[in-house]
Scaffold this motif. Structure first.
Motif, PDB file in Angstrom:
ATOM      1  N   SER A   3       4.599   7.629   4.020  1.00 55.45           N
ATOM      2  CA  SER A   3       3.564   7.099   4.437  1.00 55.45           C
ATOM      3  C   SER A   3       2.590   6.566   3.147  1.00 55.45           C
ATOM      4  N   GLN A   4       1.878   5.650   3.291  1.00 51.30           N
ATOM      5  CA  GLN A   4       1.036   5.239   2.190  1.00 51.30           C
ATOM      6  C   GLN A   4       0.308   6.327   1.655  1.00 51.30           C
ATOM      7  N   VAL A   5      -0.144   7.358   2.639  1.00 48.30           N
ATOM      8  CA  VAL A   5      -1.183   8.557   2.005  1.00 48.30           C
ATOM      9  C   VAL A   5      -0.493   9.326   0.988  1.00 48.30           C
ATOM     10  N   LEU A   6       0.925   9.245   0.814  1.00 49.62           N
ATOM     11  CA  LEU A   6       1.586  10.005  -0.237  1.00 49.62           C
ATOM     12  C   LEU A   6       1.874   9.257  -1.644  1.00 49.62           C
ATOM     13  N   VAL A   7       1.745   7.985  -1.481  1.00 46.33           N
ATOM     14  CA  VAL A   7       2.269   7.016  -2.500  1.00 46.33           C
ATOM     15  C   VAL A   7       1.056   6.821  -3.476  1.00 46.33           C
ATOM     16  N   ASN A  37       3.644   2.075   1.695  1.00 44.91           N
ATOM     17  CA  ASN A  37       4.492   2.540   2.811  1.00 44.91           C
ATOM     18  C   ASN A  37       6.010   1.995   2.864  1.00 44.91           C
ATOM     19  N   TYR A  68       0.677  -0.929   0.017  1.00 45.54           N
ATOM     20  CA  TYR A  68       0.066   0.035  -0.020  1.00 45.54           C
ATOM     21  C   TYR A  68       0.908   1.146   0.031  1.00 45.54           C
TER      22      TYR A  68
END
Lengths: 518, 518
Positions: free
Chosen positions: B222-226, B178, B176
């Motif tokens: 973090s996953q929220v950026l990828v 990270n 995801y």
């Protein structure tokens, strides 16, 4: 205007603005914007430590009408919100909006500030105690805005919720603004709900009672986000911060519900290596965790993560190797704080990483199993966790809607009847979480699966579990209690309930009986 | 147009744009903006793992003229930049700008892509090897933009450097998105230079050779950026990533210089509890660290932090209790990687937290002592670390200008003469770091203090140290070497040297002799 759930909404609400009615849990996806941030750069010769809150207020030039924000990791031990609002009231400031991730009974002084118009707006994800009562009775000038944990982060990052000044209660801060929550008298562990505030507010202030030399270690919120640091005598009362040892319920009915929920989980086929799990800190929810733990141990399953607000119970599951890691947005007890401080597999997450639907994927998206509570459920599986059946505000979504939307299997565990009121009704007082994101309702008398989950119904049909329809559950309850009367409310809108994407899923109206608790 | 240092600059440079001439190290402060970011939200049902780079390129719709970015933690072992550019070249893409935090000899394939116009722009903080030579010879269509480590983060966050796609070389990534740099075949430790890219690029891709189940632990990005994750066979060669054991020089002249520098540090009065320190990984710089260590041990001083790219030598000082913490933007050797993985007082910092002047205070602002190198110094203490005396690009600021500006005491350590060329000149080939931020130049023949530092001159006068003026140092050198001839260069501007605030401090012009190395 109507939501997709049939709720009638005005298209404009005074003190709130234009209303975007809720149109479905995943309707609002696609290209999103994290807003630009203006900041004042800090040169090598500039210091950040100010002597007292008065100096902070002088520097910030706080004016009538501004929005100030707070995080709730100090829960019912928080001294910071009251201290700041009192200080601003003393200066004659009016018309503030308090954007706090949650409001607790300790924040009772806000009621007076609402009455004398120091505070005219409130934005929070969860509101309990006297402030909730006062809002329900119409004492706040503007409607309160009730968000979800992920929705608050979304609102802050998108610019929907503009914060003029974020006040970060900092259990430890250094002289250049680096913050952690793991050391100090008011240690609270992770600081997940404060991250978006620190990143996107016009000004960010660290308020600490444990000012340490540069640099703090570990750093959870960085110096690059903090304008000023101020030391005060106490930011919080440890007794109110942690809830002590979280305990599994001993109530036999709740234990039956938990067992049934665990059987649903098992039948779902999700309990295999890599499984992920979240539950609240309530007694019944923890009992489900205990049941799941038994299954995982028996079957030798190693899960990927457990998440949410973290309790000692989840820490034990981590330490026993049942999960590889924890994602922790807030620590509920001392054991969780210790674990987060010492165990690198106990990882922090921001509220945005936890549940913001407008990121590149929140942790809730990766969640298999979510155990939820409810104060009311309708026959479309829509859930109310915002108001009690009297219409009084007594909570709010918190992470309810976020986790329900993200998880593969969301289970509401509840008694069929509470205080002689049936939990399942034709119409619930307030819509908090849409039924499309709720998969199963488990009660002591039977369980109902959302008809959308044909796959799950197939799996449960071949078990011995007491599967019924939600209408049958409702009928069972009504046979005992009779059909409950709809609560009578006034017209005035006292709160706007935003879904995680910022659309309005419902409004809360003023209660008639101003003598009810609160 | 002239900089405040007297450099003549055109007001417009083709392929670069309008020029803001450098006006002083702290001239550009005040209200600054972190730009808005557009992102595509990810719903629970969306996956992120793609099968190969081709699928990534298909998803991204990379077009002619786009800017793609890379970080340099894999240094001369990096496989990712070459792999991505080759893949895009195969698809017929032209006119790319490569924004890499640094360029190493391994990136030689870029030279061909510059020649055939696949790559027409380059932005980097440090450029060495064949690419540097090719730029110096005019092979890149647009002028290269040479930034500082903090300046690059500033440019990305402000929007001055817009990145269409950031390719993050990920020693470990989960499904995801990270990312961490501490596990995997190509483990490199911290990922400080990649953070702004991941946060502010339109699209962020994790390229890994160690794809692990969700969730990775620890999480550095973090996953929220990828947006997407792709596995490839190898992202880098460990032999090129780490430089092995960093060693203190054995050269007797360098050791004298180091001893003198340490004496200046001691005389400055900065060596007391809470002292902070940074040095490069070069042999002379490490020798200064060794001298400082002796002083600290002898006097029982406990420092607050050491920072920068971190070597095993600094790790030893941490472990011996001489510093309370390390701030690490990149690990230079295996010992640093191990330490960062296992010791929580060894803390990561992003390039922005390290040196971005337009934040609420970078770590360089907290730095007491900085040891710097130089390829040339003028009598105003301006330093060149961008070009050699032949005019060829052979480095760049990296963190040079950032740390010089932030630190209380910046000391350039250098031989008075190198390869029969004097180090101190009336005019240096390229201005990299302004003299106002350089405090002392220490050579084996004497040391000169910047006349602005009256306080320091007072302190050094009462010691036995060989204090001279910088003009005297120049004269000493010229007595041995004669006055060096000014290097002859062509008119064409091949690189623009940006100061950390984005103003232009100098330009680099094309070399005449195309047979020089590179």
């Amino acid at each position: 205007m109507k939501t997709i759930l049939g709720r009638e909404l005005p298209d404009y609400i005074d003190g709130y603005g234009e209303v975007t009615p809720f149109q479905g849990a995943f309707r609002d996806a696609g290209i999103k914007t994290r807003k630009a941030v203006k900041l004042t750069s800090v040169n090598p010769s500039d210091g950040k430590v100010l002597d007292n809150l008065e100096q902070v207020f002088d520097k910030l030039n706080i004016k009538d009408g501004m929005t100030i924000s707070f995080h709730h990791h100090l829960r019912n031990g928080d001294h910071v919100l009251n201290m700041v609002v009192a200080g601003l009231a003393n200066r004659g400031i009016k018309d503030l909006t308090v954007a706090a991730s949650s409001i607790f009974p300790i924040h009772e002084p806000l009621v007076e500030y609402m009455e004398n118009r120091v505070v005219t707006g409130l934005v929070a994800n969860y509101i309990s105690g006297p402030v909730a009562g006062a809002i329900s009775k119409g004492k706040l000038k503007k409607p309160a805005i009730m968000q979800t944990h992920g929705g608050r982060a979304r609102a802050i990052e998108s610019g929907d919720l503009h914060i003029d000044v974020a006040f970060i209660a900092a259990p430890t801060a250094d002289t250049y603004g680096n913050i952690n929550g793991v050391y100090g008298h008011a240690a609270c562990g992770t600081l997940g709900y404060a991250i978006s505030d620190a990143e996107y507010a016009d000004k960010t202030i660290a308020i600490t009672d444990n000012l340490v030399p540069f640099p703090a270690c570990p750093i959870q919120i960085s110096q690059v986000l903090v304008d000023y640091v101020v030391q005060v005598e106490s930011i919080g009362d440890p007794a109110g911060i942690v809830s002590g040892t979280t305990k599994i319920t001993k109530d036999p009915v709740a234990l039956i519900i938990a067992k049934r929920a665990a059987e649903v989980i098992k039948a779902s086929g999700l309990v295999k290596d890599g499984v992920s799990f979240q539950t609240g800190a309530g007694g019944t929810s923890l009992a489900v965790a205990a049941e799941l733990k038994d299954i995982m141990q028996r079957e030798g399953v190693v899960g990927s993560f457990a998440s949410g607000g973290v309790t000692g119970y989840l820490v034990e599951m981590l330490e026993e190797g049942l999960f590889k890691t924890l994602f922790d947005v807030q620590c509920f007890d001392l054991k969780a704080i210790d674990s987060y401080r010492n165990n690198e597999t106990h990882q922090a997450m921001s509220a945005s990483m936890y549940g913001n639907p407008h990121t590149k994927g929140a942790v809730v998206n990766c969640l298999d199993i979510m155990i939820l509570g409810a104060t009311e459920i309708d026959t479309e599986f829509n859930v109310n966790v915002t108001t009690g059946s009297s219409g009084l505000i007594m909570g709010g979504s918190g992470g309810h809607s976020d986790t329900a939307a993200g998880s593969k299997l969301s289970i509401v565990v509840t008694n069929l009847i509470k205080s002689r009121v049936p939990m399942i009704k034709d119409e619930i007082t307030t819509m908090t979480t849409p039924g499309e994101s709720i998969d199963v309702v488990v009660t002591e008398r039977g369980m109902a699966v959302n008809p959308r989950r044909v796959d799950l119904i197939e799996k449960l049909r071949i078990t011995n579990l007491p599967l019924v329809t939600i209408d049958e559950l409702k009928t069972m309850a009504e046979k005992i209690t009779g059909v409950p009367k709809a609560v009578q409310l006034l017209e005035k809108i006292v709160a706007v309930v935003e879904y995680r994407d910022g659309s309005v899923i419902d409004v809360v109206r003023q209660v008639m009986n101003t003598n009810v608790w609160g």
